[in-house]
Structure formats: structure tokens, C-alpha cells
Design a protein around this motif. Sequence first.
Motif, PDB file in Angstrom:
ATOM      1  N   LEU A  78     117.164  19.417 -47.301  1.00 41.30           N
ATOM      2  CA  LEU A  78     117.569  18.025 -47.101  1.00 41.30           C
ATOM      3  C   LEU A  78     118.655  17.579 -48.076  1.00 41.30           C
ATOM      4  N   ALA A  79     118.904  18.402 -49.105  1.00 39.30           N
ATOM      5  CA  ALA A  79     119.875  18.010 -50.124  1.00 39.30           C
ATOM      6  C   ALA A  79     121.274  17.876 -49.541  1.00 39.30           C
ATOM      7  N   LEU A  80     121.684  18.824 -48.691  1.00 39.23           N
ATOM      8  CA  LEU A  80     123.032  18.777 -48.119  1.00 39.23           C
ATOM      9  C   LEU A  80     123.211  17.622 -47.146  1.00 39.23           C
ATOM     10  N   PRO A  81     122.289  17.388 -46.205  1.00 40.06           N
ATOM     11  CA  PRO A  81     122.442  16.212 -45.332  1.00 40.06           C
ATOM     12  C   PRO A  81     122.506  14.906 -46.118  1.00 40.06           C
ATOM     13  N   PHE A  82     121.709  14.810 -47.173  1.00 40.78           N
ATOM     14  CA  PHE A  82     121.741  13.589 -47.984  1.00 40.78           C
ATOM     15  C   PHE A  82     123.081  13.466 -48.703  1.00 40.78           C
ATOM     16  N   LEU A  83     123.577  14.579 -49.243  1.00 42.13           N
ATOM     17  CA  LEU A  83     124.877  14.563 -49.919  1.00 42.13           C
ATOM     18  C   LEU A  83     125.974  14.105 -48.966  1.00 42.13           C
ATOM     19  N   LYS A  84     125.980  14.619 -47.758  1.00 40.63           N
ATOM     20  CA  LYS A  84     127.002  14.236 -46.777  1.00 40.63           C
ATOM     21  C   LYS A  84     126.950  12.736 -46.488  1.00 40.63           C
ATOM     22  N   ALA A  85     125.733  12.205 -46.404  1.00 39.61           N
ATOM     23  CA  ALA A  85     125.579  10.772 -46.105  1.00 39.61           C
ATOM     24  C   ALA A  85     126.122   9.906 -47.234  1.00 39.61           C
ATOM     25  N   PHE A 104     127.896   6.865 -55.550  1.00 39.17           N
ATOM     26  CA  PHE A 104     128.354   7.844 -56.541  1.00 39.17           C
ATOM     27  C   PHE A 104     127.248   8.197 -57.532  1.00 39.17           C
ATOM     28  N   LEU A 105     126.470   7.219 -57.941  1.00 42.37           N
ATOM     29  CA  LEU A 105     125.377   7.492 -58.883  1.00 42.37           C
ATOM     30  C   LEU A 105     124.384   8.489 -58.293  1.00 42.37           C
ATOM     31  N   ARG A 106     124.142   8.398 -56.975  1.00 49.88           N
ATOM     32  CA  ARG A 106     123.239   9.352 -56.338  1.00 49.88           C
ATOM     33  C   ARG A 106     123.913  10.725 -56.183  1.00 49.88           C
ATOM     34  N   ILE A 107     125.223  10.740 -55.953  1.00 50.90           N
ATOM     35  CA  ILE A 107     125.962  12.003 -55.893  1.00 50.90           C
ATOM     36  C   ILE A 107     125.874  12.715 -57.239  1.00 50.90           C
ATOM     37  N   ARG A 108     126.101  11.966 -58.292  1.00 49.47           N
ATOM     38  CA  ARG A 108     126.063  12.547 -59.643  1.00 49.47           C
ATOM     39  C   ARG A 108     124.661  13.051 -59.977  1.00 49.47           C
ATOM     40  N   GLN A 109     123.659  12.277 -59.576  1.00 52.56           N
ATOM     41  CA  GLN A 109     122.277  12.681 -59.835  1.00 52.56           C
ATOM     42  C   GLN A 109     121.953  13.995 -59.120  1.00 52.56           C
ATOM     43  N   LEU A 110     122.432  14.131 -57.884  1.00 50.63           N
ATOM     44  CA  LEU A 110     122.227  15.379 -57.151  1.00 50.63           C
ATOM     45  C   LEU A 110     122.900  16.553 -57.858  1.00 50.63           C
ATOM     46  N   PHE A 116     121.450  25.199 -59.379  1.00 56.92           N
ATOM     47  CA  PHE A 116     122.751  25.842 -59.169  1.00 56.92           C
ATOM     48  C   PHE A 116     122.645  26.766 -57.948  1.00 56.92           C
ATOM     49  N   PRO A 117     123.670  26.830 -57.071  1.00 60.77           N
ATOM     50  CA  PRO A 117     125.033  26.314 -57.240  1.00 60.77           C
ATOM     51  C   PRO A 117     125.311  25.016 -56.480  1.00 60.77           C
ATOM     52  N   PHE A 118     124.337  24.114 -56.366  1.00 57.24           N
ATOM     53  CA  PHE A 118     124.560  22.896 -55.589  1.00 57.24           C
ATOM     54  C   PHE A 118     125.668  22.041 -56.182  1.00 57.24           C
ATOM     55  N   VAL A 119     125.848  22.119 -57.494  1.00 59.13           N
ATOM     56  CA  VAL A 119     126.917  21.358 -58.127  1.00 59.13           C
ATOM     57  C   VAL A 119     128.281  21.738 -57.540  1.00 59.13           C
ATOM     58  N   GLU A 120     128.442  23.001 -57.151  1.00 61.35           N
ATOM     59  CA  GLU A 120     129.710  23.438 -56.558  1.00 61.35           C
ATOM     60  C   GLU A 120     129.916  22.800 -55.184  1.00 61.35           C
ATOM     61  N   THR A 121     128.829  22.639 -54.444  1.00 61.49           N
ATOM     62  CA  THR A 121     128.915  21.950 -53.154  1.00 61.49           C
ATOM     63  C   THR A 121     129.322  20.498 -53.355  1.00 61.49           C
ATOM     64  N   VAL A 122     128.784  19.873 -54.383  1.00 61.50           N
ATOM     65  CA  VAL A 122     129.132  18.481 -54.701  1.00 61.50           C
ATOM     66  C   VAL A 122     130.622  18.369 -55.029  1.00 61.50           C
ATOM     67  N   LEU A 123     131.119  19.280 -55.852  1.00 56.88           N
ATOM     68  CA  LEU A 123     132.533  19.250 -56.236  1.00 56.88           C
ATOM     69  C   LEU A 123     133.437  19.414 -55.018  1.00 56.88           C
ATOM     70  N   LYS A 124     133.081  20.331 -54.146  1.00 58.35           N
ATOM     71  CA  LYS A 124     133.902  20.586 -52.956  1.00 58.35           C
ATOM     72  C   LYS A 124     133.902  19.391 -52.012  1.00 58.35           C
ATOM     73  N   LYS A 125     132.718  18.868 -51.705  1.00 62.27           N
ATOM     74  CA  LYS A 125     132.618  17.768 -50.748  1.00 62.27           C
ATOM     75  C   LYS A 125     133.339  16.516 -51.247  1.00 62.27           C
ATOM     76  N   THR A 126     133.197  16.217 -52.531  1.00 61.95           N
ATOM     77  CA  THR A 126     133.811  14.995 -53.060  1.00 61.95           C
ATOM     78  C   THR A 126     135.328  15.136 -53.166  1.00 61.95           C
ATOM     79  N   TYR A 127     135.816  16.318 -53.546  1.00 56.81           N
ATOM     80  CA  TYR A 127     137.267  16.507 -53.633  1.00 56.81           C
ATOM     81  C   TYR A 127     137.904  16.412 -52.251  1.00 56.81           C
ATOM     82  N   LEU A 128     137.304  17.050 -51.263  1.00 56.76           N
ATOM     83  CA  LEU A 128     137.860  16.993 -49.911  1.00 56.76           C
ATOM     84  C   LEU A 128     137.825  15.573 -49.358  1.00 56.76           C
ATOM     85  N   ALA A 129     136.798  14.800 -49.737  1.00 56.72           N
ATOM     86  CA  ALA A 129     136.743  13.390 -49.337  1.00 56.72           C
ATOM     87  C   ALA A 129     137.880  12.609 -49.977  1.00 56.72           C
ATOM     88  N   TYR A 130     138.198  12.932 -51.234  1.00 60.85           N
ATOM     89  CA  TYR A 130     139.310  12.294 -51.938  1.00 60.85           C
ATOM     90  C   TYR A 130     140.626  12.611 -51.226  1.00 60.85           C
TER      91      TYR A 130
END
Length: 259
Positions: A78-85, A104-110, A116-130
Motif C-alpha cells: 500500500l506504500a506505493l499507491p499512497f505515495l502516488k496519491a 509533503f510532510l507525509r511524503i517525507r515521513q514515508l 530501503f529502497p523506498f526512499v529512491e522511489t520517493v526521490l524519483k516520483k517527486t522529481y518527475l512531478a517537479y
Amino acid sequence: DLAVVVFTRCGEVLSPMFQPPQDAKGPSPSKKEAKQILMLLMKASISLLKETRDAKLVSFVLQHLEKYLSFMSQLPKLALPFLKAVVQLWSSSTTSQKVKLNAFLRIRQLAISQPFPFVETVLKKTYLAYVETSRAASKSIASLANGMKALTFMGNCLCDLYNIDHLSSYQHAFVYIRQLALLLRAYTVSKSTESAQEVYSWQYLNCLKLWTVVIVDAVAKDPDTKLGSLLHPLVECIIGMVRHCPSPVRYLPLRFHCV
């Protein structure tokens, strides 16, 4: 309201149920039940965050999800669907600033709490959103004026995220700065209109600006960080952008940005 009480107090009930069992080898029955409750609650929260347009309700949900995300390692699917939302809320042009901040606070908390390596997924998703937000903002003068404030906020958020794990951040920054260098090289070789539009755009410039802030901030915090080695290729991209302007007069403001 019963739903509000359940949502705000359920974490207090779940917390002791997720504690390691004292004298049993496997999960206790209460922990299995807690996982089922958490799964239902998180699925409902994800659906609500995707569908509702009520900013107050979304902010309320995001704020109170803080206590539940510490248990999310129990439900890795459920971590990835929540991150996408939450990334969608964070990057949306129609989202209020309060919702963006809570998202953003919930993104950072995730990024911090998930294994690991979920932090890498966070970095990728947020950069591509930017990048996508930057592309949308550059389509018109009106959207650009409104988009710059949002991009500044997103850039500050990304700078914070890329300081969580410098090793993972280096891998991502290397790939994306290399992409910028390849786009610039393609233009210097072909001089085509299409390649010029790729390089001499607000999107490209905003990406350079972002990586400049990320690397400078990382080096300020840790002079020995591996991110510092990317300063040279980044500066080369900035200098190359100035040198190869198709029209020095027309692109004079862009040169000032690069400086």
C-alpha cells in the motif's frame, strides 16, 4: 462525528497491537487483526485523497495519517499507491498551499520510515512531478507566473528530500543531470529547432536551478558528500546553455538566470 472519532483515535488502539510479541514466535492474533484494520483504513484514506475536493477534509486526513504511517512497513503493497496519491496532491496546480504542505510532510515521513529502497522511489516520483509541473507552467505566461511560486515550493521540498540519503540522492542526481547534459549535447551537434526547444525552455532552466540548490545545500551540510562531485557536470551544462544560445539578444534574460 463517529467517523472522525474513529479516524483520530484508532492509532492509539493499533499502536500496542503492533508491538513485538513477548513469548510467541509468530504474529499474535491481535497483530493480524490490527493489520486488517490498518489495511482497510489506508485503502479508504487513499480513495478519499484521490476523490474528494474538500481542502479542509483532505488536510484533516493528511494530518491525522501521521500516526498511521509508522505502521506502513506492515503493508508494503500500500506504500506505493499512497505515495502516488500524496505526490499528486503535492504537485497539483489546483491544490491549496496547506494541502500541499501536509502532503509533503507525509511524503517525507514515508521516505524516512519505509524500508530501503523506498526512499529512491520517493526521490524519483517527486522529481518527475517537479519536471511535469515545470512543463505545464511554461505553456503560457499566465501559468508561468502562477507556476513559479509552486515550483519554488516544490524545489525547496525536493532539496529537503535529497538530503535524507545522500548516497541514493547521488544515484538519481547523476542520472538526471546526465540527461540534461545529453539534451544540451544533442542541440550543439544538430542545432535543430526541436533540440533548441528542449534546451532553451523554462523546464530545462528550472531543472538546472533545482540541482544547483540541491547540490549546494548538500555540500554545505556535508563537504565530503558524493553529491559534490556532480558540481562540475552541472556547471558545464549551465555554461553550455549560455555559450550556445541561438540568439544572444533574444535569450539575454535566460543568460542572467544562468549567471
